[in-house]
Enzyme design. Structure first.
Site, PDB file in Angstrom:
ATOM      1  N   TYR A 134       0.748  -1.276   0.100  1.00 18.81           N
ATOM      2  CA  TYR A 134       0.012  -0.168  -0.170  1.00 18.81           C
ATOM      3  C   TYR A 134       0.729   1.111   0.065  1.00 18.81           C
ATOM      4  O   TYR A 134       0.185   2.197  -0.412  1.00 18.81           O
ATOM      5  CB  TYR A 134      -0.871   0.136   1.174  1.00 18.81           C
ATOM      6  CG  TYR A 134      -1.946  -1.040   1.083  1.00 18.81           C
ATOM      7  CD1 TYR A 134      -2.076  -1.937   0.466  1.00 18.81           C
ATOM      8  CD2 TYR A 134      -3.036  -0.852   1.937  1.00 18.81           C
ATOM      9  CE1 TYR A 134      -3.227  -2.839   0.370  1.00 18.81           C
ATOM     10  CE2 TYR A 134      -4.167  -1.805   2.011  1.00 18.81           C
ATOM     11  CZ  TYR A 134      -4.278  -2.891   1.189  1.00 18.81           C
ATOM     12  OH  TYR A 134      -5.263  -3.782   1.173  1.00 18.81           O
ATOM     13  N   LYS A 164       2.539 -15.749   3.203  1.00 17.06           N
ATOM     14  CA  LYS A 164       2.759 -16.419   1.888  1.00 17.06           C
ATOM     15  C   LYS A 164       4.407 -16.614   1.620  1.00 17.06           C
ATOM     16  O   LYS A 164       4.820 -16.404   0.565  1.00 17.06           O
ATOM     17  CB  LYS A 164       2.162 -15.740   0.670  1.00 17.06           C
ATOM     18  CG  LYS A 164       1.863 -16.380  -0.612  1.00 17.06           C
ATOM     19  CD  LYS A 164       0.613 -17.418  -0.594  1.00 17.06           C
ATOM     20  CE  LYS A 164       0.455 -18.102  -1.508  1.00 17.06           C
ATOM     21  NZ  LYS A 164      -0.176 -19.390  -1.515  1.00 17.06           N
ATOM     22  N   ASP A 183      -3.578 -18.349   2.278  1.00 18.93           N
ATOM     23  CA  ASP A 183      -4.806 -19.083   1.812  1.00 18.93           C
ATOM     24  C   ASP A 183      -5.531 -19.899   2.752  1.00 18.93           C
ATOM     25  O   ASP A 183      -6.543 -19.940   2.663  1.00 18.93           O
ATOM     26  CB  ASP A 183      -4.555 -19.625   0.334  1.00 18.93           C
ATOM     27  CG  ASP A 183      -2.878 -20.136   0.408  1.00 18.93           C
ATOM     28  OD1 ASP A 183      -2.240 -19.949   1.469  1.00 18.93           O
ATOM     29  OD2 ASP A 183      -2.708 -20.858  -0.627  1.00 18.93           O
ATOM     30  N   ASP A 243      -5.833  -6.651   5.765  1.00 14.84           N
ATOM     31  CA  ASP A 243      -6.932  -5.813   5.305  1.00 14.84           C
ATOM     32  C   ASP A 243      -7.925  -6.514   4.705  1.00 14.84           C
ATOM     33  O   ASP A 243      -9.255  -6.705   5.239  1.00 14.84           O
ATOM     34  CB  ASP A 243      -6.437  -5.033   4.062  1.00 14.84           C
ATOM     35  CG  ASP A 243      -7.530  -3.917   3.793  1.00 14.84           C
ATOM     36  OD1 ASP A 243      -8.521  -3.757   4.393  1.00 14.84           O
ATOM     37  OD2 ASP A 243      -7.327  -2.951   2.777  1.00 14.84           O
ATOM     38  N   ASP A 251     -11.514  -8.055   7.399  1.00 13.17           N
ATOM     39  CA  ASP A 251     -12.793  -8.077   6.760  1.00 13.17           C
ATOM     40  C   ASP A 251     -13.709  -9.266   6.737  1.00 13.17           C
ATOM     41  O   ASP A 251     -14.861  -9.250   7.040  1.00 13.17           O
ATOM     42  CB  ASP A 251     -12.915  -7.292   5.323  1.00 13.17           C
ATOM     43  CG  ASP A 251     -13.087  -5.816   5.615  1.00 13.17           C
ATOM     44  OD1 ASP A 251     -12.730  -5.152   6.515  1.00 13.17           O
ATOM     45  OD2 ASP A 251     -13.611  -5.023   4.570  1.00 13.17           O
TER      46      ASP A 251
END
Ligand code: NAD
Length: 368
Positions: A150, A195, A228, A252, A256
């Protein structure tokens, strides 16, 4: 973040940022609760109300005026309602309300974002996840908030685009320490989500997190989980997590996803902290322009944000627990707003119910 109490006998300095839409409505609820805590529980707070978001654009042309920044510099914490709304959607980028939020996070290096995800039996029916999977869910997502893709270098031409994901050792170290201190107050278990089978930044995270925890926090354990897999396990066995630590983009998305466990956006608080323990406390939801001005806003996310502020910035864990207990008691008694039940209460009625329980602490025991 140091472990030393910050306030040292002087009143706690709080900047209030009502913002836009339902922001001022849920902010007013928080002020009512803070007033009860001051009257009945000996809390001393100096409140300085300032502008942010669309309200600040209208008044000054800037979504984060210098006066707001200066006020926050002198404060221990800021309490934000929400920003944004359709009336500012056509504004140029530098006059978008949401920019005020991004700028306050980066101005104060708010690198550590906390989102507690706690389910409650009275609310299981509102979650899309089956009730038996929601028993005893109590996890804390610790998301790195000021690094990664970001904030990395970005470019684009007609045929290609790139967002650079970069992390430095100090950036990973400081958020690891923050997560470990939180884990020490909980079950002492961190799940590091990454990851690392593909990404070099994830391999740096693994190395740094395991070293810091191994050297400095022998009472905390770390397990690794690919992002994942984590996205599945959050829905299939959410009660197994204690502290979930991850980088900006993964955090992020996962936070959610995890919010769906609780039942409504109107129930989720958050905190964003820096190394000096300045904290920005805010509900996870936005300004909900569709219900603004009608007294329908669910204030619980904001009130739980106040509880987080009591715990993380004011060193008042007993008052934080009491406020949470009053809120959970209201949930058990079915005192919910209309986002959760058609015959629900107004923002003011819910706020009154919480304040009443706070004023008579034995009433806080009502419900669970
Ligand atoms: P939103 O969270 O404002 O609303 C999504 C839905 O949830 C709406 O139907 C709304 O009525 C409902 N809702 C949200 N909070 C509620 C509450 N406390 N009580 C009852 N119902 C509630 O998200 P959105 O509609 O995507 O965004 C609206 C505006 O808010 C946009 O301008 C967006 O940029 C801004 N926004 C701000 C923040 C923030 O200030 N932190 C976060 C997200 C979105």
């Amino acid at each position: 973040m140091s472990n030393e109490p910050k306030v040292n006998g002087r009143p706690f300095r709080l900047v209030g940022l009502p913002g836009d839409g339902i922001g001022p409505e849920v902010y007013a609820s928080a002020c009512q609760v803070l007033a009860v805590l001051q009257q009945g529980h000996g809390l001393r707070i100096e409140l300085d109300e300032q502008l942010i978001g669309g309200a600040a654009v209208d008044a000054t042309g800037d979504p984060l005026p210098q006066q707001t920044i200066d006020a926050c510099r002198n404060a221990d914490a800021a309490l934000l309602g929400a920003v944004g709304g359709p009336e500012w959607d056509r504004n140029p980028a530098e006059q978008r309300p949401e920019l005020g939020l991004l700028r306050i996070r980066s101005e104060f290096s708010l690198f550590c974002n906390l989102r507690p995800i706690v389910t409650h039996p009275a609310l299981h029916a509102f979650s899309p996840i089956r009730a038996e999977r929601l028993q005893r869910v109590d996890l804390m997502i610790v998301r790195e908030l000021t690094g990664g893709s970001y904030f990395g270098k970005k470019w684009r031409d007609a045929d290609q685009a790139e967002d650079v994901c970069r992390y430095t050792r100090p950036e990973v170290e400081r958020v690891t320490r923050a997560a470990a201190r939180i884990a020490q107050q909980r079950q002492g278990r961190i799940t590091l989500v990454d990851k690392a089978n593909v990404l070099e930044t994830s391999r740096l995270w693994r190395e740094v997190v395991h070293r810091v925890i191994g050297e400095e926090f022998p009472d905390v354990s770390v397990e690794n989980m690919y992002v994942d897999a984590a996205s599945m396990h959050l829905l299939t066995r959410p009660a197994d997590f204690d502290v979930l630590l991850t980088e900006n983009l993964f955090g992020d998305i996962l936070s959610d996803e995890a919010s769906m466990l609780c039942g409504s956006m109107g129930l989720l608080p958050s905190a964003s902290l820096n190394e000096e323990r300045f904290g920005l406390y805010e509900p996870v939801h936005g300004s909900a322009p569709d219900i603004a001005g009608q007294g329908l806003a669910n204030p619980y996310a904001m009130l739980l944000s106040v509880a987080m502020m009591l715990r993380h910035s004011l060193d008042c864990p007993a008052e934080a627990a009491l406020l949470e207990q009053c809120i959970y008691g209201c949930w058990s008694d079915g005192l919910l707003t209309r986002d959760l039940r058609p015959d629900g209460l107004t923002t003011a009625q819910v706020t009154e119910a919480v304040c009443e329980r706070l004023s008579t602490p034995t009433a806080a025991q009502t419900g669970s």
